[in-house]
Design an enzyme around this catalytic site. Structure first.
Site, mmCIF file in Angstrom:
data_model
loop_
_atom_site.group_PDB
_atom_site.id
_atom_site.type_symbol
_atom_site.label_atom_id
_atom_site.label_comp_id
_atom_site.label_asym_id
_atom_site.label_seq_id
_atom_site.Cartn_x
_atom_site.Cartn_y
_atom_site.Cartn_z
ATOM 1 N N SER A 1 28.422 34.039 39.599
ATOM 2 C CA SER A 1 29.032 33.574 40.840
ATOM 3 C C SER A 1 29.503 32.123 40.769
ATOM 4 O O SER A 1 30.306 31.775 39.927
ATOM 5 C CB SER A 1 28.042 33.786 41.982
ATOM 6 O OG SER A 1 28.672 33.545 43.202
ATOM 7 N N HIS A 2 28.930 31.287 41.641
ATOM 8 C CA HIS A 2 29.380 29.896 41.756
ATOM 9 C C HIS A 2 28.751 28.992 40.710
ATOM 10 O O HIS A 2 29.084 27.808 40.643
ATOM 11 C CB HIS A 2 29.024 29.382 43.151
ATOM 12 C CG HIS A 2 27.561 29.570 43.449
ATOM 13 N ND1 HIS A 2 27.023 30.819 43.665
ATOM 14 C CD2 HIS A 2 26.544 28.701 43.507
ATOM 15 C CE1 HIS A 2 25.716 30.687 43.865
ATOM 16 N NE2 HIS A 2 25.404 29.416 43.775
ATOM 17 N N LYS B 1 30.325 40.571 50.022
ATOM 18 C CA LYS B 1 31.116 39.592 50.735
ATOM 19 C C LYS B 1 32.443 39.459 50.005
ATOM 20 O O LYS B 1 32.543 39.800 48.829
ATOM 21 C CB LYS B 1 30.382 38.261 50.860
ATOM 22 C CG LYS B 1 29.876 37.647 49.559
ATOM 23 C CD LYS B 1 28.982 36.454 49.881
ATOM 24 C CE LYS B 1 28.526 35.711 48.651
ATOM 25 N NZ LYS B 1 27.288 36.247 48.072
ATOM 26 N N ASP C 1 33.635 36.258 45.774
ATOM 27 C CA ASP C 1 33.064 36.804 47.006
ATOM 28 C C ASP C 1 32.858 35.741 48.084
ATOM 29 O O ASP C 1 32.569 36.069 49.228
ATOM 30 C CB ASP C 1 31.771 37.599 46.737
ATOM 31 C CG ASP C 1 30.726 36.804 46.002
ATOM 32 O OD1 ASP C 1 30.967 35.621 45.689
ATOM 33 O OD2 ASP C 1 29.643 37.380 45.714
ATOM 34 N N ARG C 2 33.012 34.463 47.730
ATOM 35 C CA ARG C 2 32.839 33.414 48.745
ATOM 36 C C ARG C 2 34.194 32.875 49.191
ATOM 37 O O ARG C 2 35.183 32.978 48.456
ATOM 38 C CB ARG C 2 32.036 32.244 48.172
ATOM 39 C CG ARG C 2 30.644 32.626 47.772
ATOM 40 C CD ARG C 2 29.869 31.385 47.382
ATOM 41 N NE ARG C 2 28.512 31.771 47.010
ATOM 42 C CZ ARG C 2 27.481 30.967 47.053
ATOM 43 N NH1 ARG C 2 27.627 29.706 47.428
ATOM 44 N NH2 ARG C 2 26.277 31.400 46.700
ATOM 45 N N ASP D 1 35.050 31.386 45.099
ATOM 46 C CA ASP D 1 34.105 31.004 44.051
ATOM 47 C C ASP D 1 34.337 31.766 42.749
ATOM 48 O O ASP D 1 35.302 32.517 42.606
ATOM 49 C CB ASP D 1 32.661 31.179 44.530
ATOM 50 C CG ASP D 1 32.256 32.643 44.618
ATOM 51 O OD1 ASP D 1 33.134 33.481 44.879
ATOM 52 O OD2 ASP D 1 31.062 32.951 44.432
ATOM 53 N N ASP E 1 33.186 34.427 41.264
ATOM 54 C CA ASP E 1 33.388 35.875 41.248
ATOM 55 C C ASP E 1 34.139 36.378 42.478
ATOM 56 O O ASP E 1 34.240 37.592 42.696
ATOM 57 C CB ASP E 1 32.050 36.605 41.110
ATOM 58 C CG ASP E 1 31.097 36.326 42.262
ATOM 59 O OD1 ASP E 1 31.181 35.221 42.840
ATOM 60 O OD2 ASP E 1 30.269 37.190 42.580
#
Ligand code: VG1
Ligand code: CO
Length: 543
Positions: A113-114, A376, A281-282, A277, A279
């Site tokens: 992710s982030h 998300k 999702d944010r 982000d 991946d």
């Protein structure tokens, strides 16, 4: 097809955290590490023979190596088909979309992710179930238990699959379909949002900047925002996914998305800014010289959902993670729908979405989504905002100010203390937990404590209980401080302190958030002894 059973021994610490297993690349690249975890996942599942597995990641360093290992193991373990994104790319929400659309058994998403990427950065593997969402705790615990007793994994001997071109190849008895990572997702977005209205908005001269932060959303934003919606070329910046994310920290918040913030606060800034982000999702949403907190964003989307085609029939309910501000609760109340409070992590929304109890979900950590997938979804939130801006023809700031006038404002901030010593962090939480019973009725830094507990959640659908999900201290008047330790970090411990104050008076809606929260910040330190226990004088990141 020649299946090989390779003897192995358990490795320490393959316990999935808030969203999957996350470790340094150096840990993941140890011989057998990926194999052990993936076999532990497969061993924890039943009934996948001949079924479809979706595989893809955010493009970070080690992504394609891990994918090749997974493809051979999927073949050896009896999957019938793997759908994999071209070049190994699939954003987290796109993977969720593909799993659902093609009726896959589940999916493996390669991402941290982030967290930063590159040889010295982080890597991660997350298993998603057939509804497209993160595996629930029951499964992640089974995976962890299996990883502690695993003694063999199955693979085949085969050359790498060419991931650079769409098409189908055979790997033993496994069919490997390499697909365009954007196509299915873009089609879903078209069903939800009024693309004509957004196209007209851009045609009228509306200016936007989307910062993909050198991560996975670049190709999605190029194709959808510039291609399908006609935004000028260059609207999406940093739009080529790089294995090390350009040495950056692909976390869309005002601190890490500095390039975007500088432009939004500079002279002649665009009308609308957004970032996503690692991946995808944010999301962060910014107006001209105006940031929108994720908690407020969820509330605004909920209050305006009927303006968007995909939600024009209204929403069934809202769900938010416990530390997320209660701005959405007020909207739910006004709409006459339920509002659910869940532990941190998207996996807790899955049952509510599947049961139709909630339509929109959100987390304070720049995560927003809906029942269109089970993750998300960064770009979805950005398109939702674009649709609202096209319909309401007001600025982001005006929409927020109008929202606060109607519902009041929830001042909100999160303070992160990164990489603190694990023992001190555990000591701090133990001290807090030990003090809870005596707190109600006392004063802390001048504020009267109303309630104090350690959040425990009972899933309203399957009755499963998740306890110790974060310490909440409520004050008379409705302010709140929440403490929890991160479950996604890879170095030491991260303490997150969440601060919230409700302000109904519109004359006091213009305060600086840190100033508005000053007494709560002092109370948080008094309660948790942050400075003395961590040795830190100030948070590392304030969002
Ligand atoms: C963080 C966020 C949480 C989010 C999780 C995964 O978890 O606080 O809200 O769901 O990251 O997001 P933690 O345990 O570090 O607080 V992502 O975009 O990293 O999949
Ligand atoms: Co993410």
């Amino acid at each position: 097809m020649n299946v090989i059973t390779v003897p192995t021994r358990p490795v320490e610490g393959q316990r999935p955290g808030t969203s999957g297993l996350r470790k340094k690349v150096a840990v993941f690249s140890q011989p057998g590490y990926v194999e052990n975890f993936v076999q532990s996942v497969f061993d924890s599942l039943e009934g996948y023979a001949g079924e479809t597995l979706v595989v893809g990641g955010d493009g970070r360093y080690f992504n394609t190596q891990a994918i090749q290992v997974i493809l051979r193991m999927a073949a050896a373990n009896g999957f019938g088909r793997v759908i994999v994104g071209q070049d190994g790319i699939l954003s987290t929400p796109a993977a969720s979309c593909v799993i659902r659309k093609h009726g896959a058994f589940g999916g493996l998403i390669l991402s941290a992710s982030h967290n930063p990427g590159g040889p010295d950065g982080d890597f991660g593997i997350k298993y998603n179930i057939g509804n497209g969402g993160p595996a629930p705790e029951k499964i992640t615990e089974a995976i962890y238990a299996r990883s502690r007793e695993i003694n063999a994994y199955r693979t085949i001997e085969a050359p790498d699959v060419d991931l650079s071109r769409p098409g189908t190849t055979e790997l033993g008895s496994l069919r490997v379909a390499v697909v365009d990572p954007v196509a299915d997702y873009a089609e879903l977005m078209q069903q939800l949002f009024d693309f004509d209205a957004i196209r007209a908005l851009f045609a009228s001269g509306f200016r936007m900047r989307f910062d993909a932060m050198h991560a996975v959303t670049g190709p999605y934003a190029k194709q959808i925002i510039e291609g399908m919606l006609g935004a000028p070329a260059g609207t999406a910046i940093n739009a080529v996914p790089l294995p090390d994310f350009g040495q950056g920290h692909p976390d869309p918040n005002p601190v890490y998305a500095k390039e975007l913030m500088d432009e939004m606060y500079g002279p002649q800034g665009p009308d609308f800014g957004a970032a996503s982000d690692g991946d995808g999702d944010r999301n962060m949403v910014v107006g001209r010289r105006f940031v929108v907190t994720p908690s407020d964003s969820l509330a605004v989307l909920a209050a305006n959902a009927e303006l968007v085609p995909g939600y024009s029939r209204g929403i069934s309910g809202i769900a938010r993670s416990m530390p997320t501000s209660r701005a959405a609760d007020r909207v739910a109340e006004a709409l006459g729908v339920a509002c659910y409070e869940t532990p941190t992590g998207w996996k807790f929304f899955g049952n509510l979405l599947d049961a139709g109890k909630a339509t929109l979900c959100g987390e304070e950590s720049y995560g927003t989504g809906s029942d269109h997938v089970r993750e998300k979804d960064g770009l979805w939130a950005v398109l939702f905002w674009l649709n609202l801006l096209a319909v309401r023809k007001e600025s982001v700031e005006d929409i927020l100010r109008g929202h606060w006038r109607r519902f009041g404002r929830h001042y909100y901030s999160r303070h992160d203390y990164d990489g603190i010593d694990t023992q001190s962090a555990d000591g701090l939480m133990a001290h807090l937990r030990g003090s809870l019973a005596g707190l109600p009725g006392t004063r802390v830094a001048g504020l009267a404590v109303d309630s104090a507990d350690d959040f425990s959640y009972t899933d309203p659908v399957d009755g499963s209980v998740s306890s110790r999900q974060g310490v909440r201290i409520g004050f008379v008047g409705g302010s709140r401080v929440v403490f929890r330790l991160s479950g996604t970090g890879t170095e030491g411990a991260t303490l997150r302190v969440y601060l919230e104050r409700y302000e109904p008076d519109p004359d006091r809606h213009g305060l600086d958030p840190q100033a508005a929260l000053a007494d709560l910040i002092a109370a948080a330190d008094a309660l948790a002894e942050i400075k003395s226990r961590t040795g830190r004088q100030a948070p590392d990141v304030i969002t």
